[in-house]
Design an enzyme around this catalytic site. Structure first.
Site, PDB file in Angstrom:
ATOM      1  N   ASP A 116       0.848  -1.190   0.000  1.00 48.99           N
ATOM      2  CA  ASP A 116       0.000   0.000   0.000  1.00 48.99           C
ATOM      3  C   ASP A 116       0.885   1.242   0.000  1.00 48.99           C
ATOM      4  O   ASP A 116       1.845   1.335   0.772  1.00 48.99           O
ATOM      5  CB  ASP A 116      -0.903  -0.005   1.235  1.00 48.99           C
ATOM      6  N   HIS A 157      -4.060  14.111   0.541  1.00 51.54           N
ATOM      7  CA  HIS A 157      -4.236  13.256   1.715  1.00 51.54           C
ATOM      8  C   HIS A 157      -3.057  13.413   2.670  1.00 51.54           C
ATOM      9  O   HIS A 157      -3.236  13.578   3.887  1.00 51.54           O
ATOM     10  CB  HIS A 157      -4.376  11.795   1.279  1.00 51.54           C
ATOM     11  N   GLU A 178     -10.368   3.756   3.744  1.00 55.52           N
ATOM     12  CA  GLU A 178      -9.462   4.453   2.843  1.00 55.52           C
ATOM     13  C   GLU A 178      -9.868   4.090   1.419  1.00 55.52           C
ATOM     14  O   GLU A 178      -9.748   2.929   1.012  1.00 55.52           O
ATOM     15  CB  GLU A 178      -7.998   4.086   3.115  1.00 55.52           C
ATOM     16  N   GLU A 186      -9.308   3.734  -2.223  1.00 50.97           N
ATOM     17  CA  GLU A 186      -8.076   3.589  -2.983  1.00 50.97           C
ATOM     18  C   GLU A 186      -8.332   2.882  -4.313  1.00 50.97           C
ATOM     19  O   GLU A 186      -9.425   2.375  -4.573  1.00 50.97           O
ATOM     20  CB  GLU A 186      -7.037   2.795  -2.183  1.00 50.97           C
ATOM     21  N   ASP A 192      -8.967   0.080   2.002  1.00 51.16           N
ATOM     22  CA  ASP A 192      -7.981  -0.366   2.990  1.00 51.16           C
ATOM     23  C   ASP A 192      -8.460   0.060   4.376  1.00 51.16           C
ATOM     24  O   ASP A 192      -8.095   1.116   4.883  1.00 51.16           O
ATOM     25  CB  ASP A 192      -6.613   0.232   2.671  1.00 51.16           C
ATOM     26  N   ARG A 238      -7.662   3.417  13.360  1.00 48.28           N
ATOM     27  CA  ARG A 238      -6.780   4.548  13.616  1.00 48.28           C
ATOM     28  C   ARG A 238      -6.207   4.552  15.027  1.00 48.28           C
ATOM     29  O   ARG A 238      -5.061   4.990  15.227  1.00 48.28           O
ATOM     30  CB  ARG A 238      -7.542   5.857  13.376  1.00 48.28           C
ATOM     31  N   GLN A 273      -3.523   1.857  15.084  1.00 48.54           N
ATOM     32  CA  GLN A 273      -2.431   2.325  14.230  1.00 48.54           C
ATOM     33  C   GLN A 273      -1.595   3.395  14.933  1.00 48.54           C
ATOM     34  O   GLN A 273      -0.357   3.379  14.868  1.00 48.54           O
ATOM     35  CB  GLN A 273      -3.010   2.881  12.931  1.00 48.54           C
ATOM     36  N   LYS A 296      -3.957  -2.194  10.199  1.00 48.74           N
ATOM     37  CA  LYS A 296      -4.275  -2.292   8.774  1.00 48.74           C
ATOM     38  C   LYS A 296      -4.504  -3.731   8.313  1.00 48.74           C
ATOM     39  O   LYS A 296      -5.195  -3.957   7.318  1.00 48.74           O
ATOM     40  CB  LYS A 296      -3.111  -1.723   7.950  1.00 48.74           C
ATOM     41  N   THR A 330      -8.669  -5.928   3.888  1.00 54.12           N
ATOM     42  CA  THR A 330      -8.597  -5.010   2.754  1.00 54.12           C
ATOM     43  C   THR A 330      -9.586  -5.522   1.723  1.00 54.12           C
ATOM     44  O   THR A 330      -9.471  -6.661   1.271  1.00 54.12           O
ATOM     45  CB  THR A 330      -7.184  -4.967   2.145  1.00 54.12           C
ATOM     46  N   GLU A 369      -9.985  12.356   7.524  1.00 52.43           N
ATOM     47  CA  GLU A 369      -9.946  13.688   6.921  1.00 52.43           C
ATOM     48  C   GLU A 369     -11.326  14.340   6.898  1.00 52.43           C
ATOM     49  O   GLU A 369     -11.464  15.541   7.156  1.00 52.43           O
ATOM     50  CB  GLU A 369      -9.413  13.600   5.498  1.00 52.43           C
TER      51      GLU A 369
END
Length: 404
Positions: A117, A124, A191, A193, A225, A229, A232, A245, A249, A352
Site C-alpha cells: 500500500d 491526503h 481508505e 483507494e 484499505d 486509527r 495504528q 491495517k 482489505t 480527513e
C-alpha cells in the site's frame, strides 16, 4: 433485457468488459466471467463453444493463468471477447452462457501473492500532516516529494467486495492515558483507494523501469484499505502500520483491464521537486488515470475523490517497489493509498472528512466520526471511455460487524 442488448450509456458495455470469477447459485464450481451490463458471461464455456484457442486461459477457476500470459495475450483475448459480444453471428451460440448478476456469486478473482500500500495523494498526505503535526513548518515529511512512500500489507486478508469486516481488536493508548488498553477499535476508518494487479512476474534483482509498467500490470480495481486509527496510532512508531491495517482489505470482484482505460489516461500533477532518474516520468507516456470515485456510507454519498490528482503514478510506484531488486509475482497487488482531492468533499477517509473526529458528518441515520457496527461503506467509480462513454469500475462494499 436480453444480455447483448445493453442500454446505451451503460458503463459496463462492450467498451469495458471487466474480468471476474463467479459461481452459479447452489454450485461450488468457479469460472472466469466477463461482465456485460447486468449479466456475466461464462468466458470459459463461451471459448469452448466457439472453438477459441483461449479456452486454456479462460476455462479456469481464477484469473491467474490469464494474468501470467502477458500483454500480447491480454490484448488478443480482449479483442476476441469484444467480437464475441458484438458480432450478431455469435448471439445464438453464446446466449446460454450469460447469467444475470443477481443469480451468481462473485469471488476473489485472483490469488493475491503480495500486497503493498502506498501514500500517493499529496492532498491526503498534507491533510494527515496538518492533523497530526499542526505546528510543523511543512505538512509533508521531508522524503514525500522524492519517493512514493509505502508499506507491505497482508495478502491473506484481502477479501472480495461484500465480505463483512469484523471490527478489529488490539492495543490502543490515547495521549492522556497512563498505559495502553486492549479491546475493539473505536476509531475504525476507511481508505478509498485504487489497486493495481500484476500479471507478469519479474526476475529477482531486476528492477522494473517505468517504460515496462504496462508489460507487467494487467488492470486495476477499487480497493478499501480499512484502518483502525487508534490501534495504528499506538503501534506505528517506528516501523509503520501493522495490526491497524492487516485485519481486512476489500477489493472489487471485477478487474478492469488497462486496455479499457486508454481514454482515461492523463498526465499527473506538475512535479515540484527534481526526481531521480528511475522515477523521472517526464519522457514517458501519461501515467495518471482520470477515475472519479464516490464514497457512500449507509447509502449516503459522503465524498467524491478524484484519482487524477494523485502525485505519484502507479508506474512510479512499481518502479520504486522493484528498484532494490525485489521481484514481482503473478497476483501481486499494490494500492495507491487514500485518494483525496483539494476540496472538503473530496477526501477519501473519515479521518480527513471529520478532521480526526472534530467535525462529525451529519447523515440521515445520525452523526458519524468513525464507523459504528452495522455501518456499510460502498465505493464506486467511473472513468471516461471512448466516444463519450463511461467505463464503470466494480463496486467495493463492506459492512462492519462486531467481534463475536
Amino acid at each position: 433485457m436480453p444480455p447483448f442488448d445493453v442500454s446505451e450509456g451503460d458503463p459496463f458495455g462492450p467498451h469495458n468488459l471487466p474480468y471476474g470469477v463467479f459461481s452459479r447459485s447452489g454450485s461450488t464450481e468457479r469460472t472466469v466471467g466477463i461482465r456485460l451490463g447486468d449479466h456475466v458471461l461464462d468466458a470459459g464455456a463461451a471459448a469452448a463453444a466457439l472453438g477459441s484457442p483461449y479456452v486454456s486461459l479462460l476455462a479456469r477457476p481464477s484469473l491467474d493463468a490469464l494474468l501470467s500470459a502477458g500483454r500480447t495475450a491480454w490484448s488478443d483475448v480482449r479483442r476476441a471477447l469484444t467480437a464475441w459480444v458484438t458480432v450478431p453471428a455469435h448471439r445464438e451460440t453464446l446466449v446460454p452462457f450469460f447469467h444475470p448478476l443477481s443469480e451468481v456469486v462473485l469471488h476473489l478473482p485472483f490469488e493475491v501473492a503480495d500486497y503493498v500500500d502506498f501514500y500517493a495523494s499529496e492532498h491526503h498526505a498534507r491533510n494527515v500532516g496538518k492533523i497530526f503535526r499542526p505546528d510543523a513548518a511543512d505538512s509533508l515529511t521531508p522524503n514525500w516529494k522524492h519517493l512514493p512512500i509505502g508499506y507491505h500489507g497482508r495478502a491473506g486478508t484481502v477479501v472480495v467486495s461484500g465480505t463483512d469486516v469484523v471490527r478489529p481488536s488490539g492495543q490502543r493508548k490515547a495521549p492522556g492515558d497512563a498505559a495502553p488498553v486492549f479491546g475493539p477499535s473505536v476509531r475504525l476508518d476507511i481508505e478509498a483507494e485504487v489497486g493495481f494487479v500484476v500479471g507478469v512476474p519479474s526476475a529477482p534483482g531486476a528492477p522494473v523501469p517505468l517504460s515496462a509498467f504496462r508489460d507487467h500490470v494487467f488492470g486495476l480495481c477499487l480497493l478499501n484499505d480499512w484502518s483502525a486509527r487508534d490501534i495504528q496510532a499506538w503501534e506505528y512508531v517506528p516501523l509503520g502500520p501493522f495490526l491497524g491495517k492487516s485485519f481486512a482489505t476489500s477489493v472489487s470482484a471485477w478487474i478492469t483491464p488497462l486496455d479499457a482505460l486508454e481514454d482515461a489516461r492523463v498526465a499527473p500533477p506538475a512535479r515540484t521537486h527534481p526526481l531521480l532518474p528511475y522515477l523521472d516520468d517526464a519522457e514517458e507516456e501519461p501515467g495518471g488515470y482520470d477515475l472519479r470515485l464516490s464514497v457512500a456510507l449507509n447509502g449516503h454519498t459522503v465524498s467524491e475523490p478524484p484519482f487524477r490528482t494523485m502525485y505519484w503514478t502507479a508506474g512510479q510506484q512499481l518502479a520504486h517497489l522493484t528498484v532494490n531488486g525485489a521481484s514481482l509475482r503473478t497476483g501481486d497487488l499494490f494500492a495507491s493509498g487514500t485518494v483525496s482531492g483539494p476540496g472538503e468533499g473530496e477526501r477519501g477517509s473519515l479521518l480527513e472528512l471529520t478532521w480526526n473526529g472534530r467535525d462529525p458528518l451529519g447523515l440521515p441515520g445520525g452523526e458519524r466520526t468513525f464507523l459504528e457496527d452495522g455501518d456499510e461503506v460502498t465505493l464506486t467509480a467511473w472513468a471516461p471511455g471512448p466516444d463519450g462513454t463511461r467505463v464503470g469500475l466494480g463496486e467495493v462494499r463492506g459492512r462492519i460487524v462486531p467481534r463475536a
